[in-house]
Scaffold this active site. Structure first.
Site, mmCIF file in Angstrom:
data_model
loop_
_atom_site.group_PDB
_atom_site.id
_atom_site.type_symbol
_atom_site.label_atom_id
_atom_site.label_comp_id
_atom_site.label_asym_id
_atom_site.label_seq_id
_atom_site.Cartn_x
_atom_site.Cartn_y
_atom_site.Cartn_z
ATOM 1 N N GLU A 110 8.820 10.407 70.197
ATOM 2 C CA GLU A 110 9.099 9.232 69.365
ATOM 3 C C GLU A 110 10.485 8.627 69.552
ATOM 4 O OE1 GLU A 110 8.164 10.683 65.424
ATOM 5 O OE2 GLU A 110 6.034 10.917 65.886
ATOM 6 N N GLU A 115 -2.407 13.978 69.216
ATOM 7 C CA GLU A 115 -2.381 14.252 67.762
ATOM 8 C C GLU A 115 -3.481 13.469 67.058
ATOM 9 O OE1 GLU A 115 1.541 13.880 66.021
ATOM 10 O OE2 GLU A 115 2.542 14.499 67.851
HETATM 11 C C1 HAH Z 1 3.869 13.072 64.223
HETATM 12 N N1 HAH Z 1 4.672 11.971 63.869
HETATM 13 C C2 HAH Z 1 4.708 14.172 64.823
HETATM 14 O O1 HAH Z 1 4.755 14.041 66.218
HETATM 15 C C3 HAH Z 1 4.215 15.546 64.449
HETATM 16 O O2 HAH Z 1 5.136 16.483 64.926
HETATM 17 C C4 HAH Z 1 4.070 15.685 62.960
HETATM 18 O O3 HAH Z 1 3.657 17.004 62.629
HETATM 19 C C5 HAH Z 1 3.146 14.680 62.458
HETATM 20 C C6 HAH Z 1 3.067 13.491 63.071
HETATM 21 C C7 HAH Z 1 3.976 10.831 63.369
HETATM 22 C C8 HAH Z 1 4.772 10.005 62.453
HETATM 23 C C9 HAH Z 1 5.653 10.546 61.547
HETATM 24 O O4 HAH Z 1 5.814 11.877 61.470
HETATM 25 C C10 HAH Z 1 6.393 9.733 60.704
HETATM 26 C C11 HAH Z 1 6.216 8.397 60.772
HETATM 27 C C12 HAH Z 1 5.337 7.868 61.660
HETATM 28 C C13 HAH Z 1 4.619 8.680 62.485
#
Ligand code: HAH
Length: 362
Positions: free
Chosen positions: A157, A264
């Site tokens: 990200e 994911e």
């Molecule tokens: C994901 N982010 C992460 O990659 C993962 O490590 C986590 O457990 C869950 C989702 C998505 C995300 C976020 O965490 C916050 C805002 C937007 C998207």
């Protein structure tokens, strides 16, 4: 009269030799239907690798990812202390059950320990010291699981949520700058030259974000950085992505010579609403038949596309096991139940499951 026992005997043989369709369906898991296409993975926590969820994982999946256990905060909470316990158990569960492991994640702006950015006087660290700490971290984590983790989400990200901006602001960017991404891939490659290294992000099929991700990926590949793939997180919903956006994204990323993992996957029954943290007054948590049907259609659509592009898509991983627990139950609206997966709260296959394993329209 004499022939009756023979008749019964041969009937038994037929039954033994040819299990019914229902029996076959009972025995096959997602991983078996997709055997010739790509591994099917799932994100796990400590609970999922024990009890009834563990049995479901063995039946349905052939790849796992630690939901949190390998992130920098949980695994390296203090400078001289690593928390290997849960990460080791997950890797052990995988080797005992013949599952691949995708590692997640080495460099992220969230779930990062505070100590890493401050020196012994409590001041912000220099660029040199932060790079040294990042290298030591990556060598320790990737090195420990060398040969056991076949692919790593190295950078997670890095792109800003604001379409007008390029890279997300973070302590890493503030102290090191864009160079941090190339370094992270190099350190991971140094630790395990055989591991496949991925850049991972969400909304990566939205055209505006896709273009910014492509820009970062091009910068990295043109600089000769060891990067092998791009992870489309696949935190989708009954409203998106469209078929066109998903297909165009796959084609554009693949055109860089990168492989794709869907890292994911889940299918929220609510719209994407990252900024909204309050439950809307007009909203109920009901998983209505209408919502379920939209979700079935959406799962059917995206898996049809995955199969069509199986030459480029080399892993599809779900984020959590069943609707019993999903990270979306507490994000972005705390306490709002979501139903985004293929197994219900009793771990039974949902209707969408049968669409995902039905290849008749291909
Ligand atoms: C994901 N982010 C992460 O990659 C993962 O490590 C986590 O457990 C869950 C989702 C998505 C995300 C976020 O965490 C916050 C805002 C937007 C998207």
């Amino acid at each position: 009269m004499k022939s009756l026992p023979y008749f019964l005997l041969s009937l038994c043989c037929i039954i033994v030799a040819e299990p019914s369709l229902a029996q076959q369906q009972q025995e096959l898991g997602l991983k078996d239907y997709y055997h010739n296409l790509f591994p099917i993975g799932v994100a796990v926590n400590g609970r999922a690798i024990k009890g009834d969820e563990a049995a479901l994982i063995k039946q349905e999946f052939n790849s796992i990812t630690a939901e949190n256990a390998m992130k920098m905060g949980p695994i390296h909470p203090e400078e001289n202390r690593y928390n290997w316990g849960l990460a080791d158990s997950i890797v052990h569960f995988a080797s005992a059950n013949n599952l691949r492991v995708r590692g997640h994640t080495l460099l992220w702006h969230q779930q990062t320990p505070k100590w890493i950015f401050v020196d012994e006087n409590g001041d912000q660290v220099s660029k040199e010291l932060l790079l040294k700490r990042l290298r030591e971290h990556i060598l320790a984590v990737v090195g420990r699981y060398k040969g056991k983790i076949y692919a790593w989400d190295v950078v997670n990200e890095a792109i800003d949520d604001n379409p007008e901006k390029f890279l997300r602001e973070s302590k890493w960017m503030e102290i090191i700058g864009e160079e941090v991404f190339a370094r992270a891939f190099e350190y991971a490659h140094e630790a395990d030259p055989d591991a496949l290294l991925f850049y991972n992000d969400y909304n990566s099929e939205r055209p505006e974000k896709r273009e910014r991700i492509l820009r970062l990926l091009k910068n990295l590949t043109e600089a000769g950085v060891p990067i092998h793939g791009v992870g489309l997180q696949g935190h989708w919903s009954i409203f998106e992505p469209s078929e066109t956006d998903l297909e165009e994204a796959i084609e554009r990323y693949a055109s860089l010579g990168l492989q794709l993992h869907i890292t994911e996957l889940d299918m929220s029954v609510y719209p994407w609403e990252k900024e909204r943290r309050q439950k809307r007054a007009d909203e109920s948590d009901a998983y209505t038949p209408e919502l379920e049907q939209k979700q079935i259609d959406q799962f059917e659509k995206v898996f049809g596309i995955f199969r069509k592009y199986a030459e480029h898509i080399t892993n599809v991983t779900f984020w959590n096991v069943s609707d019993r627990y999903s990270w979306l139950d507490h994000y972005p609206v705390h306490g709002r139940k979501n139903y985004p997966l293929l197994f219900d709260q009793n771990l039974q296959r949902k209707k969408a499951y049968w669409k995902v394993v039905d290849f008749k329209k291909d």
